[in-house]
Enzyme design. Sequence first.
Site, PDB file in Angstrom:
ATOM      1  N   GLY A  16       0.800  -1.209   0.000  1.00 12.42           N
ATOM      2  CA  GLY A  16       0.000   0.000   0.000  1.00 12.42           C
ATOM      3  C   GLY A  16       0.838   1.265   0.000  1.00 12.42           C
ATOM      4  O   GLY A  16       0.536   2.227  -0.728  1.00 12.42           O
ATOM      5  N   SER A 252      11.434 -17.621  11.931  1.00 14.71           N
ATOM      6  CA  SER A 252      11.775 -17.366  10.539  1.00 14.71           C
ATOM      7  C   SER A 252      12.537 -18.505   9.866  1.00 14.71           C
ATOM      8  O   SER A 252      13.324 -19.223  10.500  1.00 14.71           O
ATOM      9  CB  SER A 252      12.623 -16.092  10.455  1.00 14.71           C
ATOM     10  OG  SER A 252      13.139 -15.920   9.159  1.00 14.71           O
ATOM     11  N   ARG A 299       9.012 -24.672   1.566  1.00 17.10           N
ATOM     12  CA  ARG A 299       8.157 -24.769   2.751  1.00 17.10           C
ATOM     13  C   ARG A 299       7.077 -25.830   2.635  1.00 17.10           C
ATOM     14  O   ARG A 299       6.739 -26.474   3.630  1.00 17.10           O
ATOM     15  CB  ARG A 299       7.510 -23.397   3.014  1.00 17.10           C
ATOM     16  CG  ARG A 299       8.514 -22.345   3.404  1.00 17.10           C
ATOM     17  CD  ARG A 299       7.894 -20.974   3.515  1.00 17.10           C
ATOM     18  NE  ARG A 299       8.896 -19.995   3.903  1.00 17.10           N
ATOM     19  CZ  ARG A 299       8.649 -18.700   4.070  1.00 17.10           C
ATOM     20  NH1 ARG A 299       7.424 -18.248   3.864  1.00 17.10           N
ATOM     21  NH2 ARG A 299       9.604 -17.876   4.429  1.00 17.10           N
ATOM     22  N   GLU A 405      -0.034  -9.061  -0.618  1.00 18.41           N
ATOM     23  CA  GLU A 405      -0.485 -10.433  -0.388  1.00 18.41           C
ATOM     24  C   GLU A 405      -1.941 -10.633  -0.778  1.00 18.41           C
ATOM     25  O   GLU A 405      -2.362 -11.775  -0.996  1.00 18.41           O
ATOM     26  CB  GLU A 405      -0.283 -10.835   1.079  1.00 18.41           C
ATOM     27  CG  GLU A 405      -0.517 -12.316   1.316  1.00 18.41           C
ATOM     28  CD  GLU A 405      -0.257 -12.773   2.742  1.00 18.41           C
ATOM     29  OE1 GLU A 405      -0.685 -13.887   3.091  1.00 18.41           O
ATOM     30  OE2 GLU A 405       0.380 -12.026   3.508  1.00 18.41           O
TER      31      GLU A 405
END
Length: 629
Positions: A16, A252, A299, A405
């Site tokens: 944004g 993380s 992942r 996202e």
Amino acid sequence: MSRPRKVIVVGGGLGGLWAALRVAEAGFQVEIFSLFEVKRSHSVCAQGGINACFDSKGERDTIWQHIVDTLKGGAYLANQPPVKSMCEDAPGLIQTFERMGVTFSRTAEGLLDLRLFGGVKHRRTLFAGASTGQQLLYGVDQEVRRQESLGRLQKLEWWEFLSLGLNQQGACQGIIAMNLRTMEIKAFPSDAVILATGGMGQVYGHRSTNSTNSTGAAACRVYQQGAWFANTEFFQFHPTAMLGDDKTRLMSEAARGEGGRIWVPRDVDDRRRPGQIPEQDRFYFLEEWYPSYGNTVPRDLASRAIWEVVHKLGLGVGGEAKVYLDLTHLNPGFIEQRLHAILDIYRKFHGTDPIHEPMEIYPSAHYAMGGLWVDFERDDTTGGIKHGSPRNHATNIPGLYACGECDYGYHGANRLGANSLLSASYSGRVAGESVANYLQGLQQGHPSPEDPIYSKEINHQQELNRQLINDQGEENPYQLHRELGELMSSQVGVVRDNKTLNNAIESLRTLQQRSRNINLQEHNSWSNQGLTYARQLQEMIRLGEVIAVSALNRDECRGAHYKPEFELKLPENASAGDPAFEAYRNQWKAQNQNWLKTTIAKQTDWGPQVDYQAVDLSVLAPEEPRDYR
């Protein structure tokens, strides 16, 4: 009288802010709407780093390899021209961040430091300790503040987006929003709207690493007004999340990139402290199953491996759903310097020190690869996108754009670690430039706030509030949200099957009915947090149905979407070009009518309608399947 051109940006994260910055720099007025102070946006929670090819480690990394890794890691389900342009522009974007004052970690020689992340074999992740997202967001916000000081931009914090203002032609001409302090509902006209409202991890409730504000409600509201969702079945479960009763917290991927190892005791009844278990009694399953990548597999593979070890082999630590993420073999000073932010979180919420004792982790809902469908225009000369085209990041609703996202554009079926901060920043910049050019082609300006296209929608939103405040139903919204999270995690999670998905869809529709019978137990019309929560919950349940229906309709194993009943195994010792491989590939494609197609979900009166759209494969020919073992 013509009014100055104005753009509304909903969301104050990296996407944004970048979009607002580019529009303001083009000379147009901008209003940023945010649920809270923009410096609290979820981008600050990104820890590990941002990808760009600098090759300061001398590993012969290339931009082309970054493109290949992104497309292959996403199982070839991302449109390739946008990915190509993103990877090519990444180094320049990093240099822009540096000029904004972002202090990336550096080597002793003063070079930009790089770390390894999952799904790649080269170090290309730049970082600022383990708080990279925060540093990037603060850097862009300083530039946004400069535009504020020049009078080109205004922030409206503590306002919630409720709906679009659509004219008779169906084009977007502003928004309806609610002041979260006074609960006042107002119309804000504009010539275009950019939605940058982040992810929807709270659909998975407390089993998500996302902020409590990552509900996806704004995206779901424009979906109900006609915007399309794409690829929502692809939801990434981060393999290394710290467990907690209130929520899970991200540990993380940088921990694995810096040398962390994942393991469980080979004997489930082994109750020794982890430091007392010798190497021969430890099962380093990622290293054994994926020797080429070890602990830095993508992942989706790491999450499924943990799921298999815990639920199929029954080897979870102490018989529970958790495994070890071990940093204890690494130099304490090195780890403290590189990973201080996540070490501090684990110490605070778990009470143990990861330097001396392995962390207990388990996969948790983390990132939505899917989101609002957005367009792009391909540049036939470069093979990437045509920069500045008004089509880039435009939704199917004229005048409505999406970035960050909440769009689906860059990750396909699975996101590579550290590509999230890159895609958020890059997509925001592209969306801002596209909107600036879109405004150049408009013939008429936006109407006044008193125009009937706004008053009707304001009355509708006020009526929704009155019903929720006055209803004396039986349902507790907080309990419904917990049930939603448990349902999505158990039935639309890491591993899926069609029978369970059908049951999930029926249960979600029951939850939708129950969500219309809520008792807020607070009936004030001032700063009613229960009201906003209940409205967001209703949207999350609808999103859950979109995810589940999309998952039900995709009968294959691809990226983060895994249905074992539709998995075909690569023949032993087969390689591309072999008759066995080609026979396998043809069988796989024949079984899969939606092979290499994007899922498009559209709202109907009876629920989501699913269609498919071909993926642009003009940059890299797919190699199906990809076997990491």
